[in-house]
Design an enzyme around this catalytic site. Sequence first.
Site, PDB file in Angstrom:
ATOM      1  N   TYR A  39       0.828  -1.213   0.000  1.00 27.92           N
ATOM      2  CA  TYR A  39       0.000   0.000   0.000  1.00 27.92           C
ATOM      3  C   TYR A  39       0.860   1.260   0.000  1.00 27.92           C
ATOM      4  O   TYR A  39       0.456   2.329   0.439  1.00 27.92           O
ATOM      5  CB  TYR A  39      -0.982   0.006   1.162  1.00 27.92           C
ATOM      6  CG  TYR A  39      -2.202  -0.870   0.918  1.00 27.92           C
ATOM      7  CD1 TYR A  39      -2.921  -0.761  -0.264  1.00 27.92           C
ATOM      8  CD2 TYR A  39      -2.640  -1.790   1.859  1.00 27.92           C
ATOM      9  CE1 TYR A  39      -4.033  -1.549  -0.503  1.00 27.92           C
ATOM     10  CE2 TYR A  39      -3.758  -2.594   1.634  1.00 27.92           C
ATOM     11  CZ  TYR A  39      -4.454  -2.456   0.449  1.00 27.92           C
ATOM     12  OH  TYR A  39      -5.554  -3.235   0.217  1.00 27.92           O
ATOM     13  N   GLN A  40       2.106   1.064  -0.472  1.00 29.66           N
ATOM     14  CA  GLN A  40       2.962   2.181  -0.898  1.00 29.66           C
ATOM     15  C   GLN A  40       3.383   3.162   0.209  1.00 29.66           C
ATOM     16  O   GLN A  40       3.801   4.274  -0.083  1.00 29.66           O
ATOM     17  CB  GLN A  40       2.245   2.933  -2.039  1.00 29.66           C
ATOM     18  CG  GLN A  40       1.930   2.006  -3.208  1.00 29.66           C
ATOM     19  CD  GLN A  40       0.914   2.598  -4.166  1.00 29.66           C
ATOM     20  OE1 GLN A  40      -0.250   2.271  -4.111  1.00 29.66           O
ATOM     21  NE2 GLN A  40       1.362   3.473  -5.023  1.00 29.66           N
ATOM     22  N   TRP A 100      -8.033   7.011   3.456  1.00 30.67           N
ATOM     23  CA  TRP A 100      -8.982   7.617   4.407  1.00 30.67           C
ATOM     24  C   TRP A 100      -8.765   7.027   5.794  1.00 30.67           C
ATOM     25  O   TRP A 100      -9.139   7.613   6.804  1.00 30.67           O
ATOM     26  CB  TRP A 100     -10.427   7.400   3.941  1.00 30.67           C
ATOM     27  CG  TRP A 100     -10.947   5.987   4.002  1.00 30.67           C
ATOM     28  CD1 TRP A 100     -10.341   4.871   3.507  1.00 30.67           C
ATOM     29  CD2 TRP A 100     -12.181   5.544   4.598  1.00 30.67           C
ATOM     30  NE1 TRP A 100     -11.120   3.753   3.737  1.00 30.67           N
ATOM     31  CE2 TRP A 100     -12.260   4.136   4.397  1.00 30.67           C
ATOM     32  CE3 TRP A 100     -13.227   6.175   5.260  1.00 30.67           C
ATOM     33  CZ2 TRP A 100     -13.340   3.365   4.853  1.00 30.67           C
ATOM     34  CZ3 TRP A 100     -14.292   5.406   5.703  1.00 30.67           C
ATOM     35  CH2 TRP A 100     -14.345   4.025   5.500  1.00 30.67           C
ATOM     36  N   ASP A 101      -8.088   5.882   5.852  1.00 28.01           N
ATOM     37  CA  ASP A 101      -7.754   5.233   7.117  1.00 28.01           C
ATOM     38  C   ASP A 101      -7.155   6.247   8.099  1.00 28.01           C
ATOM     39  O   ASP A 101      -7.404   6.207   9.298  1.00 28.01           O
ATOM     40  CB  ASP A 101      -6.693   4.135   6.924  1.00 28.01           C
ATOM     41  CG  ASP A 101      -6.986   3.166   5.802  1.00 28.01           C
ATOM     42  OD1 ASP A 101      -7.751   3.532   4.899  1.00 28.01           O
ATOM     43  OD2 ASP A 101      -6.448   2.050   5.815  1.00 28.01           O
ATOM     44  N   GLU A 126     -15.714  -1.435  -1.231  1.00 29.37           N
ATOM     45  CA  GLU A 126     -15.013  -1.285  -2.507  1.00 29.37           C
ATOM     46  C   GLU A 126     -15.395  -2.313  -3.556  1.00 29.37           C
ATOM     47  O   GLU A 126     -14.949  -2.228  -4.697  1.00 29.37           O
ATOM     48  CB  GLU A 126     -13.510  -1.350  -2.249  1.00 29.37           C
ATOM     49  CG  GLU A 126     -13.020  -0.186  -1.414  1.00 29.37           C
ATOM     50  CD  GLU A 126     -11.524  -0.197  -1.211  1.00 29.37           C
ATOM     51  OE1 GLU A 126     -10.946  -1.287  -1.082  1.00 29.37           O
ATOM     52  OE2 GLU A 126     -10.942   0.905  -1.182  1.00 29.37           O
ATOM     53  N   LYS A 135     -17.964  -5.794   1.037  1.00 30.61           N
ATOM     54  CA  LYS A 135     -16.612  -6.080   1.523  1.00 30.61           C
ATOM     55  C   LYS A 135     -16.436  -5.658   2.978  1.00 30.61           C
ATOM     56  O   LYS A 135     -15.829  -6.358   3.774  1.00 30.61           O
ATOM     57  CB  LYS A 135     -15.613  -5.328   0.649  1.00 30.61           C
ATOM     58  CG  LYS A 135     -14.169  -5.489   1.051  1.00 30.61           C
ATOM     59  CD  LYS A 135     -13.255  -4.660   0.159  1.00 30.61           C
ATOM     60  CE  LYS A 135     -11.806  -4.793   0.564  1.00 30.61           C
ATOM     61  NZ  LYS A 135     -10.931  -3.869  -0.157  1.00 30.61           N
ATOM     62  N   GLN A 136     -16.951  -4.461   3.307  1.00 28.69           N
ATOM     63  CA  GLN A 136     -16.615  -3.870   4.605  1.00 28.69           C
ATOM     64  C   GLN A 136     -17.710  -2.907   5.044  1.00 28.69           C
ATOM     65  O   GLN A 136     -18.589  -2.571   4.243  1.00 28.69           O
ATOM     66  CB  GLN A 136     -15.293  -3.125   4.487  1.00 28.69           C
ATOM     67  CG  GLN A 136     -15.336  -1.911   3.562  1.00 28.69           C
ATOM     68  CD  GLN A 136     -13.963  -1.435   3.148  1.00 28.69           C
ATOM     69  OE1 GLN A 136     -13.470  -1.834   2.098  1.00 28.69           O
ATOM     70  NE2 GLN A 136     -13.354  -0.586   3.958  1.00 28.69           N
TER      71      GLN A 136
HETATM   72  O1  IFM Z   1      -8.638   2.251   2.815  1.00 28.78           O
HETATM   73  C1  IFM Z   1      -8.713   0.877   2.819  1.00 28.78           C
HETATM   74  C2  IFM Z   1      -9.985   0.477   2.122  1.00 28.78           C
HETATM   75  O2  IFM Z   1     -11.109   0.964   2.815  1.00 28.78           O
HETATM   76  C3  IFM Z   1     -10.081  -1.014   2.009  1.00 28.78           C
HETATM   77  N1  IFM Z   1      -8.917  -1.524   1.297  1.00 28.78           N
HETATM   78  C4  IFM Z   1      -7.666  -1.205   1.943  1.00 28.78           C
HETATM   79  C5  IFM Z   1      -7.508   0.288   2.126  1.00 28.78           C
HETATM   80  C6  IFM Z   1      -6.218   0.578   2.900  1.00 28.78           C
HETATM   81  O3  IFM Z   1      -6.326   0.095   4.195  1.00 28.78           O
END
Ligand code: IFM
Length: 758
Positions: free
Chosen positions: A325-326, A331-332, A473, A585-586
């Site tokens: 994830y670079q 938004w985390d 997502e 997903k979430q």
């Molecule tokens: O920001 C999150 C996203 O909500 C779900 N996929 C991973 C990202 C990084 O944690």
Amino acid sequence: MKIKENLFTSNGWDIIEDKYDRKQSINSGSNFMIGNGYLGYRGTFAEEGKNEYAACVVTDTWDKADGKWEELSTVPNALFTKLFINDEEISLDKTINSFERKLDIKHGISSRKANLTLDNGVSLFINEEKFASLNNLHLIPMKYKFSSNQNVKVKIITGIDSDIWSLNGQHLKNHSYENIDDMLFVRANTVVNNDNVVVGERLITNLKNYTILNKEEKYFRVFEFNLEANKEIILEKFMCVYTSNDNENFYLNTKNDLINVKSYNNELEKHKIHWEKLWNLYDIKIDGEITDQVALRFNIYHAIIATPTHKSLPIGARGLSCQAYQGAAFWDQEIYNMPMYLYSNPKVARNILKYRYNTLDGARKKAKKLGFEGAYYAWISGKTGEELCPDFFFKDVLTGRDIRNHFNDWQIHISPDIAYAINRYYSVTNDLDFLIKYGAEIIFEIARFLASRVVYKPVKKRYELIRVQGPDEYHENVDNNAFTNYQTKFALDFALNLQTIIDKENLKKIKEKINLKNEEIELWQDIYNKIYLPTPNKNNLIEQFDGYFNLEDIVPASKVTERLKHKEEYYGWPNGITVFTQCIKQADLIQLFCLYPNLFSKNIIKANYEYYEPRTLHFSSLSPSSYSIVAANLGIIDEAYSKFKKSINIDLLNTNEAISGGTFIGGIHTAACGAAWQMVVFGFAGVSFENNVLQIKPNLPKKWNSVEFYLYLKENHLKIKIEKNRVIITPLKNIKTNIELKINNSLHLITHTFEINY
Ligand code: IFM
């Protein structure tokens, strides 16, 4: 006390692994890592290298070595040390008689003790410990000791290993090597940006006479000698890293820092003092379940070491545990990580938000590129704030073709999420100076972006947000994602309120700076008045996005996985197994309730919780914590507790897949780490704020007798202890500004230690 098969804790602070499993190197290297927000050094061992994912990731070293992934660089490893005993090369592949890898969370120390029987029958004791100094962020001291039960011939190679693990290409070129007194140096440049990286190593030891080995990116000292039985050899090694992005004296600083080192213990004492101070701000004490206690602290530890505080730089979604994830912010950062800082140490929250100010131009550039106004923040944001998220993120593992994901251009909620965080920051701190210098400009540019992104539907007489991607997502290209629409309205509201919060003179200056016209503000008001907000239907349910309820309904969502044709297949857009179903997903709508716990009635929240939970796969590490908070607020304690356990154990028990759709996404799940604090404070302790009044509605898990944490509110530092039936609030300093507390539906003014039954 056992945490899992080979993982233990004795005191709620240490995590001890008693068996070595090479297959787990990728996970344990992350879990046992050390760091300080400037660098992260994985919890591997001195003799390990790139095959065991040994790596040191350094902030502010973004580089794109493979033409696709712009990521942080890993730097040469100056702690490398390998032994040869009677010509036999030592590794953990020997017979292991005893093994202990320990993370001392309280002091940020990672250590290993092992006793091995070598093929030649010798019994060897190795003991190493290291920490990423909080006293000097560039320094990693290590103490390495060994002895054997027989007289043996020893060869030690120790120095700087530049043949290192890197996820997407080698980021360093032009290595040069230097040996000055008892120090070694490697200098190199990043391949694209040409940033300078210097890694120095100083060795303090009684051993004399070595030769230098400089071959194939390995720059080592070689010691050879005979060792008497039971005599201990001690090496104190100090790794020091600087880059040209730190300052122009990076090379001199490396040398000076190493010269100034006195001893391992001396550095350790200074380092420990810093950790003690941090735990006085962030610690949460649980009485009742020691595995929860240690897992919680483990998460808080990882949240802290992932967060740069020396500069306004992003908190990576995997922190500094690896390059996945670079090393960039999502938004985390504002929604999952910032709250712990905001309520414990607001200057760190300010630093996080300042990063968004520093990257405002990147966000403006993105908006412009996509045909919008204002600031559209990057989905994946590095140094400049320009979008780092590649168009093709995942791969269709069945065809081998890249998937054109739209995280970068449709997941617009990132911008209002930042506005939400700034609003929270201001309401907790009253930091008007921040708003005037940075916040207002960000908010106005976000409002501008949103105003250019909404679509007015004349027939419906309302504004809508079409073609977006909400937090879930797996469903890309949806219209009127409830979370996004509510966040948009909130951001516009804040932009409008700022017109009166900020004094006329400063407001004028800010408006002039960004050429903000009154007509624009009038338009924001119109959008605010007319934006469509999905509301509860007759069953109290709010639709996640237009048409969601018409999608195929599969309950529980886990049943959808039966349709997989390949275990690493991507579940989402455009053709994955969830796309035409209600499986998500979430947390998406549920996330809205976390941000606005008092916006909807309990009945509505409950109905939606019960509907969405069975349809959620929780395949993002962000998801279980949001459900836990909402369930705790609803008083569904067992459910809240099981989601809490799931979230705090994501890394400790390695429950999440490291590879998805062919892309490596392993490492420490930093958002879940930040959310651990939120689950306790906002969830089980039931802390919320309405019109600046602190509310506490506790719902403790059955196994907990009490929980104790700190809150920093408007310059007051409070210790809050929640027992089974009682809340005790102790101001740690004299109360500076009034704190109103609502508990059991009655209002109290906190002026000194306060106790009340609930
Ligand atoms: O920001 C999150 C996203 O909500 C779900 N996929 C991973 C990202 C990084 O944690």
